[in-house]
Scaffold this motif. Structure first.
Motif, PDB file in Angstrom:
ATOM      1  N   GLN A 220      81.824  26.854  58.030  1.00  0.00           N
ATOM      2  CA  GLN A 220      82.938  27.305  57.203  1.00  0.00           C
ATOM      3  C   GLN A 220      82.586  28.520  56.363  1.00  0.00           C
ATOM      4  O   GLN A 220      83.463  29.263  55.924  1.00  0.00           O
TER       5      GLN A 220
ATOM      6  N   GLU B  55      77.416  21.923  61.227  1.00  0.00           N
ATOM      7  CA  GLU B  55      78.704  21.301  60.953  1.00  0.00           C
ATOM      8  C   GLU B  55      79.807  22.348  60.935  1.00  0.00           C
ATOM      9  O   GLU B  55      79.653  23.423  60.354  1.00  0.00           O
ATOM     10  N   LYS B  56      80.901  22.039  61.621  1.00  0.00           N
ATOM     11  CA  LYS B  56      82.077  22.909  61.680  1.00  0.00           C
ATOM     12  C   LYS B  56      81.722  24.311  62.155  1.00  0.00           C
ATOM     13  O   LYS B  56      82.190  25.313  61.606  1.00  0.00           O
TER      14      LYS B  56
ATOM     15  N   TYR C 244      70.563  22.871  56.963  1.00  0.00           N
ATOM     16  CA  TYR C 244      71.988  22.557  57.105  1.00  0.00           C
ATOM     17  C   TYR C 244      72.748  23.860  57.280  1.00  0.00           C
ATOM     18  O   TYR C 244      72.662  24.758  56.445  1.00  0.00           O
TER      19      TYR C 244
ATOM     20  N   ASN D 192      76.499  25.364  57.782  1.00  0.00           N
ATOM     21  CA  ASN D 192      77.917  25.060  57.663  1.00  0.00           C
ATOM     22  C   ASN D 192      78.728  26.242  58.176  1.00  0.00           C
ATOM     23  O   ASN D 192      78.703  27.332  57.607  1.00  0.00           O
TER      24      ASN D 192
END
Length: 387
Positions: free
Chosen positions: A74, A108-109, A70, A72
């Motif tokens: 951010q 993600e993002k 995963y 991310n």
């Protein structure tokens, strides 16, 4: 090539001008396909949190066994990340070894992430066997997923044998998927090749897709999609839908599908909506320069989708379909009715255009069937009568 495609080709090649390269093997990744290299990949990619510069990650030749990853955006300060893969990433063959959280490899993002080359192998055969035996099996995971991300590029990538969807683009803006291969057997359940939803400015070009479900599926909330140069088969074709499950649902608009070949697929170009009340819509769609070879349903609008007559019996679809053009579609149908427009009884289709559509069945002309559909047609007589 569309203007969007040209823009991203040059934009992301310029982004590769950097000398910072991180090799996953330097972080302990093993290329024998047997030792779990998940921690090594996560450690390598974790370096992006420390730098603002453009970064390169490199995966050399070999087989790398990894569990869920995963990423991310951010937590990442880098303004551009390029991942170059010469090797093969392998999911565990035991589907219980992967967390059933929806995605095997998930971004993600993120912003300005590019993936070049490599093979992503979901090794989904054991889960397919479980599903085909009608046992109580987990839903499975998508092989490669992007959520709420911008300016994504995938080029020269192979994604194969996913447990479920192969590539997912959800809530993204400006994505280029080009020169990819998506491969799984025709009997692998729910293995859509590329699924796009709630996204805009997505281009899928010059790719070969063969799966056990839709080659490309387009969910609700999409706009400005460009699909060109696709070879589809085996699979269920290219589908807009299923739409209209929710009563309040975003629509689909401004979709171009051109220069596509379908070989022995269940469907060719399809629009599918649930037979339920909904405020959704499909509009401004162009299907152009398409070749069908032994396709069961070359052109189909199905607004009465209701498997097993559950949750929607005797209800009309609320999804409004308008301004859909079929132009220069040729080839052979595996069924007598090659054009089937089965539109909603409560929201009839409007603005349907059939132009230069020429499909044959066995040694003769294929038939057309239209229900609750309005528009115009040119070509063989059956089409003119249909609309």
């Amino acid at each position: 090539m569309s203007p969007l495609a040209i823009f991203f080709f040059f934009f992301f090649n310029l982004s590769l001008a950097t000398n910072t390269i991180y090799n996953v093997q330097n972080f302990g990744a093993q290329s024998n396909g047997k030792i779990d290299s998940t921690k090594a990949f996560l450690s390598c990619m974790g370096f992006c949190m420390c730098f603002y510069e453009r970064l390169h990650y490199y995966v050399p030749r070999g087989n790398y066994l990894i569990r869920n990853i995963y990423f991310n955006g951010q937590t990442c300060k880098s303004n551009a990340i390029a991942i170059h893969i010469d090797g093969t990433l392998l999911a565990p063959s035991d589907y219980n070894a992967i967390d059933n959280d929806g995605s095997w490899i998930k971004f993600e993002k993120v912003n300005r992430v590019s993936i070049y080359g490599g093979i992503f192998d979901g090794q989904g055969a054991s889960l397919w066997a479980c599903k085909n035996s009608k046992k109580n099996c987990p839903k499975g995971t998508t092989a490669l997923a992007f959520y709420n991300s911008n300016n994504i590029v995938m080029s020269g990538v192979t994604v194969q044998n996913s447990q479920m969807f192969h590539i997912l683009v959800d809530g993204c803006h400006n994505a280029m998927i080009q020169g990819v291969k998506v491969l799984s057997p025709g009997n692998s359940p729910n293995t859509d090749g590329i699924h796009v939803q709630s996204s805009s400015g997505v281009s899928i070009m010059n790719s070969n897709i063969g799966t056990g479900d839709d080659c490309i599926s387009i969910g609700p909330g999409n706009s400005n999609l460009w699909i060109e140069g696709i070879a589809c088969g085996p699979g269920h074709g290219i589908s807009i839908g299923s739409l209209g499950w929710e009563s309040q649902e975003q629509g689909v608009q401004n979709v171009t599908v051109k220069m596509v070949s379908f070989t022995s697929t269940e469907n060719g170009v399809r629009v599918k909506t649930w037979a339920r009340p909904s405020n959704g819509f499909v509009r401004n769609v162009l299907f152009q320069h398409i070749v069908m070879s032994n396709v069961q349903n070359p052109i189909i609008i199905d607004q009465n989708y209701c498997p097993n007559h559950e949750s929607c019996p005797n209800q009309g679809s609320g999804v409004k379909i308008s301004d859909v053009t079929y132009e220069d579609i040729h080839g052979t149908s595996a069924t007598e009715i090659a054009v089937k427009l089965d539109c909603s009884k409560t929201n009839p289709c409007s603005g349907i255009t059939l132009e230069d559509v020429n499909l044959s069945y066995k040694n003769g002309r294929a038939e057309a069937s239209c229900v609750n559909a309005g528009g115009r047609a040119s070509g063989f007589e059956e089409l003119s009568k249909c609309l």
